[in-house]
Design a protein around this motif. Sequence first.
Motif, PDB file in Angstrom:
ATOM      1  N   VAL A 112      25.352  -9.723  -2.403  1.00 17.64           N
ATOM      2  CA  VAL A 112      24.072  -9.382  -1.782  1.00 17.64           C
ATOM      3  C   VAL A 112      23.888 -10.256  -0.545  1.00 17.64           C
ATOM      4  CG1 VAL A 112      21.563  -9.349  -2.069  1.00 17.64           C
ATOM      5  CG2 VAL A 112      23.042  -8.645  -3.964  1.00 17.64           C
ATOM      6  N   VAL A 113      23.764  -9.600   0.614  1.00 16.49           N
ATOM      7  CA  VAL A 113      23.592 -10.327   1.867  1.00 16.49           C
ATOM      8  C   VAL A 113      22.157 -10.251   2.377  1.00 16.49           C
ATOM      9  CG1 VAL A 113      26.025 -10.153   2.525  1.00 16.49           C
ATOM     10  CG2 VAL A 113      24.408  -8.378   3.277  1.00 16.49           C
ATOM     11  N   ALA A 114      21.410  -9.246   1.905  1.00 18.55           N
ATOM     12  CA  ALA A 114      19.995  -9.124   2.292  1.00 18.55           C
ATOM     13  C   ALA A 114      19.287  -8.222   1.288  1.00 18.55           C
ATOM     14  CB  ALA A 114      19.863  -8.538   3.698  1.00 18.55           C
ATOM     15  N   GLU A 115      17.978  -8.398   1.216  1.00 19.81           N
ATOM     16  CA  GLU A 115      17.116  -7.521   0.430  1.00 19.81           C
ATOM     17  C   GLU A 115      15.896  -7.233   1.282  1.00 19.81           C
ATOM     18  OE1 GLU A 115      17.336  -8.639  -4.091  1.00 19.81           O
ATOM     19  OE2 GLU A 115      17.367 -10.488  -2.903  1.00 19.81           O
ATOM     20  N   THR A 116      15.336  -6.050   1.118  1.00 19.57           N
ATOM     21  CA  THR A 116      14.120  -5.723   1.858  1.00 19.57           C
ATOM     22  C   THR A 116      13.071  -5.174   0.902  1.00 19.57           C
ATOM     23  OG1 THR A 116      14.801  -3.458   2.389  1.00 19.57           O
ATOM     24  CG2 THR A 116      15.348  -5.174   4.001  1.00 19.57           C
ATOM     25  N   GLU A 117      11.824  -5.321   1.320  1.00 18.77           N
ATOM     26  CA  GLU A 117      10.702  -4.703   0.634  1.00 18.77           C
ATOM     27  C   GLU A 117       9.826  -4.110   1.723  1.00 18.77           C
ATOM     28  OE1 GLU A 117       8.706  -6.378  -2.923  1.00 18.77           O
ATOM     29  OE2 GLU A 117       6.977  -6.470  -1.575  1.00 18.77           O
ATOM     30  N   GLY A 118       9.709  -2.797   1.698  1.00 19.41           N
ATOM     31  CA  GLY A 118       8.967  -2.118   2.749  1.00 19.41           C
ATOM     32  C   GLY A 118       7.804  -1.316   2.213  1.00 19.41           C
ATOM     33  N   CYS A 119       6.752  -1.276   2.998  1.00 22.81           N
ATOM     34  CA  CYS A 119       5.632  -0.383   2.728  1.00 22.81           C
ATOM     35  C   CYS A 119       5.823   0.813   3.652  1.00 22.81           C
ATOM     36  CB  CYS A 119       4.299  -1.061   2.999  1.00 22.81           C
ATOM     37  SG  CYS A 119       2.893   0.059   2.726  1.00 22.81           S
ATOM     38  N   TYR A 120       6.061   1.958   3.044  1.00 25.31           N
ATOM     39  CA  TYR A 120       6.234   3.203   3.778  1.00 25.31           C
ATOM     40  C   TYR A 120       5.030   4.088   3.504  1.00 25.31           C
ATOM     41  CZ  TYR A 120      11.082   1.872   4.547  1.00 25.31           C
ATOM     42  OH  TYR A 120      12.218   1.208   4.937  1.00 25.31           O
ATOM     43  N   GLN A 121       4.880   5.101   4.331  1.00 21.86           N
ATOM     44  CA  GLN A 121       3.785   6.045   4.110  1.00 21.86           C
ATOM     45  C   GLN A 121       4.313   7.462   4.310  1.00 21.86           C
ATOM     46  OE1 GLN A 121       0.192   6.645   6.824  1.00 21.86           O
ATOM     47  NE2 GLN A 121      -0.616   5.362   5.162  1.00 21.86           N
ATOM     48  N   LEU A 122       3.924   8.329   3.404  1.00 17.09           N
ATOM     49  CA  LEU A 122       4.195   9.749   3.550  1.00 17.09           C
ATOM     50  C   LEU A 122       2.916  10.368   4.070  1.00 17.09           C
ATOM     51  CD1 LEU A 122       6.430  11.868   2.953  1.00 17.09           C
ATOM     52  CD2 LEU A 122       5.170  12.396   0.858  1.00 17.09           C
ATOM     53  N   ARG A 123       3.000  11.055   5.211  1.00 17.93           N
ATOM     54  CA  ARG A 123       1.817  11.657   5.848  1.00 17.93           C
ATOM     55  C   ARG A 123       1.959  13.154   5.954  1.00 17.93           C
ATOM     56  NH1 ARG A 123      -0.475   8.193  10.938  1.00 17.93           N
ATOM     57  NH2 ARG A 123      -0.950   6.319   9.727  1.00 17.93           N
ATOM     58  N   ALA A 124       0.839  13.819   5.792  1.00 10.98           N
ATOM     59  CA  ALA A 124       0.801  15.272   5.970  1.00 10.98           C
ATOM     60  C   ALA A 124       0.766  15.572   7.466  1.00 10.98           C
ATOM     61  CB  ALA A 124      -0.424  15.858   5.279  1.00 10.98           C
ATOM     62  N   HIS A 125       1.513  16.585   7.889  1.00  8.61           N
ATOM     63  CA  HIS A 125       1.477  17.027   9.285  1.00  8.61           C
ATOM     64  C   HIS A 125       0.051  17.467   9.634  1.00  8.61           C
ATOM     65  CE1 HIS A 125       5.779  16.913  10.049  1.00  8.61           C
ATOM     66  NE2 HIS A 125       5.974  17.481   8.876  1.00  8.61           N
ATOM     67  N   GLY A 126      -0.384  17.106  10.814  1.00 10.42           N
ATOM     68  CA  GLY A 126      -1.677  17.569  11.318  1.00 10.42           C
ATOM     69  C   GLY A 126      -2.890  16.917  10.694  1.00 10.42           C
ATOM     70  N   ARG A 127      -2.679  15.845   9.944  1.00 14.06           N
ATOM     71  CA  ARG A 127      -3.830  15.156   9.336  1.00 14.06           C
ATOM     72  C   ARG A 127      -3.877  13.721   9.766  1.00 14.06           C
ATOM     73  NH1 ARG A 127      -4.102  16.832   3.122  1.00 14.06           N
ATOM     74  NH2 ARG A 127      -6.283  16.391   3.223  1.00 14.06           N
ATOM     75  N   LEU A 130       7.740  -4.074   6.774  1.00 11.58           N
ATOM     76  CA  LEU A 130       9.008  -4.313   6.091  1.00 11.58           C
ATOM     77  C   LEU A 130       9.350  -5.788   6.170  1.00 11.58           C
ATOM     78  CD1 LEU A 130      11.818  -2.113   5.432  1.00 11.58           C
ATOM     79  CD2 LEU A 130      12.516  -4.218   6.535  1.00 11.58           C
ATOM     80  N   HIS A 131       9.652  -6.347   5.032  1.00  7.09           N
ATOM     81  CA  HIS A 131      10.070  -7.749   4.954  1.00  7.09           C
ATOM     82  C   HIS A 131      11.547  -7.776   4.594  1.00  7.09           C
ATOM     83  CE1 HIS A 131       5.930  -9.277   5.028  1.00  7.09           C
ATOM     84  NE2 HIS A 131       5.683  -8.110   4.462  1.00  7.09           N
ATOM     85  N   VAL A 132      12.285  -8.605   5.309  1.00  6.87           N
ATOM     86  CA  VAL A 132      13.709  -8.728   5.035  1.00  6.87           C
ATOM     87  C   VAL A 132      13.982 -10.161   4.593  1.00  6.87           C
ATOM     88  CG1 VAL A 132      14.284  -9.183   7.472  1.00  6.87           C
ATOM     89  CG2 VAL A 132      16.054  -8.326   5.930  1.00  6.87           C
ATOM     90  N   TYR A 133      14.804 -10.264   3.566  1.00  7.25           N
ATOM     91  CA  TYR A 133      15.180 -11.556   3.008  1.00  7.25           C
ATOM     92  C   TYR A 133      16.689 -11.685   3.166  1.00  7.25           C
ATOM     93  CZ  TYR A 133      10.589 -10.741   1.054  1.00  7.25           C
ATOM     94  OH  TYR A 133       9.256 -10.439   0.922  1.00  7.25           O
ATOM     95  N   PHE A 134      17.108 -12.535   4.078  1.00 13.45           N
ATOM     96  CA  PHE A 134      18.527 -12.736   4.332  1.00 13.45           C
ATOM     97  C   PHE A 134      19.067 -13.700   3.280  1.00 13.45           C
ATOM     98  CE2 PHE A 134      16.613 -11.788   8.498  1.00 13.45           C
ATOM     99  CZ  PHE A 134      17.276 -10.595   8.746  1.00 13.45           C
ATOM    100  N   ARG A 135      20.113 -13.294   2.570  1.00 17.84           N
ATOM    101  CA  ARG A 135      20.640 -14.092   1.457  1.00 17.84           C
ATOM    102  C   ARG A 135      21.934 -14.821   1.812  1.00 17.84           C
ATOM    103  NH1 ARG A 135      15.876 -14.259  -0.810  1.00 17.84           N
ATOM    104  NH2 ARG A 135      15.254 -12.366  -1.898  1.00 17.84           N
ATOM    105  N   LYS A 136      22.862 -14.143   2.471  1.00 16.23           N
ATOM    106  CA  LYS A 136      24.161 -14.724   2.849  1.00 16.23           C
ATOM    107  C   LYS A 136      24.615 -14.063   4.145  1.00 16.23           C
ATOM    108  CE  LYS A 136      25.545 -16.369  -1.442  1.00 16.23           C
ATOM    109  NZ  LYS A 136      25.790 -17.714  -1.708  1.00 16.23           N
TER     110      LYS A 136
END
Length: 155
Positions: free
Chosen positions: A140-155, A89-95
């Motif tokens: 706007v005080v901040a913006e983020t761009e995140g890489c998330y992952q959806l994972r299957a249980h037990g895999r 996750l990247h955060v960009y602080f604006r104000k």
Amino acid sequence: MSDELETPPFAEVINGALEFTIPVAHRMGVTALEVRPGFAATMVPIEGNGNHFGAMYAGVLFTVAEILGGAIAIATFDNSEFYPLVKDLHVYFRKPAKTDVRAEASLPPEEIARITEEAAAKGKSDFTLRAVVTDADGVVVAETEGCYQLRAHGR
């Protein structure tokens, strides 16, 4: 009156679980305002979350935005099959934020379909989530761009 139990709204589920799943966010006062498939909005108060120069602490801004990935995943995907995690996750602080803040993010239906299909086929699927954090005046005080992952249980 129906004998069926009513499913609580997703925001209520998130708020009820936050104390136990992410206690530090709960202590900050992070609250889910609106959570539905493909959309989430959270807020956090300025009170108790300030820094040495009277603005909101950067880690609090990060947290109120990062929580959105899990909230959207819980409302959007089958929790008995999948769970979310954040990979980057990247955060960009604006104000500087000197008021309570609101964070929100969304996933379009075509991206939801892609993630669902890929996670079912491969056991996991990465997705990008962009969030915007605004103060009480809509600045706007901040913006983020995140890489998330959806994972299957037990895999």
